[in-house]
Design an enzyme around this catalytic site. Structure first.
Site: not given
Ligand code: F6P
Length: 341
Positions: A265, A126-127
């Site tokens: 918030r 997604i990044d």
């Molecule tokens: O895979 C990318 C991501 O969605 C990042 O944007 C985020 O930092 C990370 O995964 C979160 O990972 P997890 O679900 O393992 O906490």
């Protein structure tokens, strides 16, 4: 030819669409046999491999997540990792792998490919931070979800005349924050590529209140203030050495309240951005990636990753794609200057 398919790293909408298209084309056009590897690289370490055929991929196109499961396992961080991977592949007579993953999973794939394992990579996250491809699938869905959230937050922010901070995902790159922030009409967008000045953020927030408008601040989880350290909830590391992020949004709201005397918030969108139905664009891109990945396997072109270049799907060397993250260019961010503050 027998092909193994695995999905590794954080899940992402569109993974099932890739699996479906790889299997459909592989069976129908090339008469390949398939197996699914459970939970990313972990399945190869644990010999957790399941049958995969056309019946098994029926109906999964619109479903989020991955039917194969996923994990953040790094095979090189486990004892005899490489040997165990080889043993599992040999035990199931797997000739080649289709590896669907982001920077970490594909980074491990790059090394395994150097060690002689036949594989083709498919970029997901997604990044949107994988180098060599214009877009990864999953990104469009995440941006849609974040944009809808920002739209909803505008009306509640205005009703209470308070600042609302929206924390979105993005560890090393601000793609989601920038796209959703612009699409949602945010007043401040903070991304990891550009350390921010908290005083300037507060000035921008104040100027919005002065024109009787409730500001929306979009912040990527990996954004950092100029003067300080990244704000973290938790210091634990995963097998690829990444810390668990989140906390910057809460910190920002506190600082904004304290410095501007206005109510603020935070909403942390978190995994909502990753779950559920993929957008039409992500299904389209994931399907095309799958078709081209299995074609690369048929051609015997291993060690490559399929990628979107303009409207074409091309093959790029995995080593080049995983050498560094794709980040937001300063000039792209600067294009939107007029909307900030
Ligand atoms: O895979 C990318 C991501 O969605 C990042 O944007 C985020 O930092 C990370 O995964 C979160 O990972 P997890 O679900 O393992 O906490």
């Amino acid at each position: 030819m027998k092909v193994g398919v695995l999905t590794g790293g954080g899940d992402c909408p569109g993974l099932n669409a890739v699996i479906r298209s790889v299997v459909r084309k592989g069976v129908q056009e090339y008469s390949f046999d398939f197996v699914g590897v459970r939970d990313g690289w972990l399945g190869l370490l644990k010999n957790d491999v399941v049958p995969l055929d056309i019946a098994g991929v029926r109906g999964i196109l619109p479903r989020g997540g991955t039917i194969l499961g996923s994990s953040r396992t790094n095979p090189f961080k486990h004892e005899n990792g490489l040997q165990r991977v080889r043993e599992t592949l040999a035990a199931h007579e797997v000739d080649a792998l289709v590896v669907i993953g982001g920077e970490d999973t594909l980074g491990a794939a790059t090394e395994l490919s150097r060690q002689g394992i036949n594989l083709v990579g498919v970029p997901k996250t997604i990044d949107n931070d994988v180098t060599g491809t214009d877009y990864t699938f999953g990104f469009d869905t995440a941006v849609g979800i974040a944009t809808e959230a920002i739209d909803r937050l505008h009306t509640t922010a205005e009703s209470h005349m308070r600042a609302l901070v929206v924390e979105v995902m993005g560890r090393h790159s601000g793609w989601i924050a920038l796209h959703a922030g612009i699409a949602g009409g945010a007043n401040v967008i903070l991304i990891p590529e550009r350390p921010f000045d908290i005083e300037q953020v507060c000035e921008q927030v104040t100027s919005r209140f002065q024109i009787n408008y409730a500001p929306i601040v979009v912040v990527a989880e990996g954004a950092v203030p100029k003067e300080g350290q990244m704000i973290l909830k938790d210091q634990s590391l995963d097998e690829f050495g990444h810390v668990r992020l989140s906390g910057i949004g809460e910190w920002l709201a506190q600082e904004i309240s304290a410095r501007t005397q206005k109510d603020a918030r935070t909403t942390v969108l978190g995994h909502i951005q990753r779950g559920g139905t993929p957008s039409a664009f992500d299904r389209w891109l994931a399907t095309r990636f799958g078709l081209h990945a299995i074609e690369a396997v048929e051609d015997g072109e291993f060690g490559c990753m399929v990628a979107l270049e303009s409207t074409r799907i091309v093959r790029v060397p995995l080593a080049a794609a995983t050498a560094k993250n794709k980040v937001v260019e300063p000039s792209l961010y600067d294009e939107f200057e007029v909307f900030f503050g």
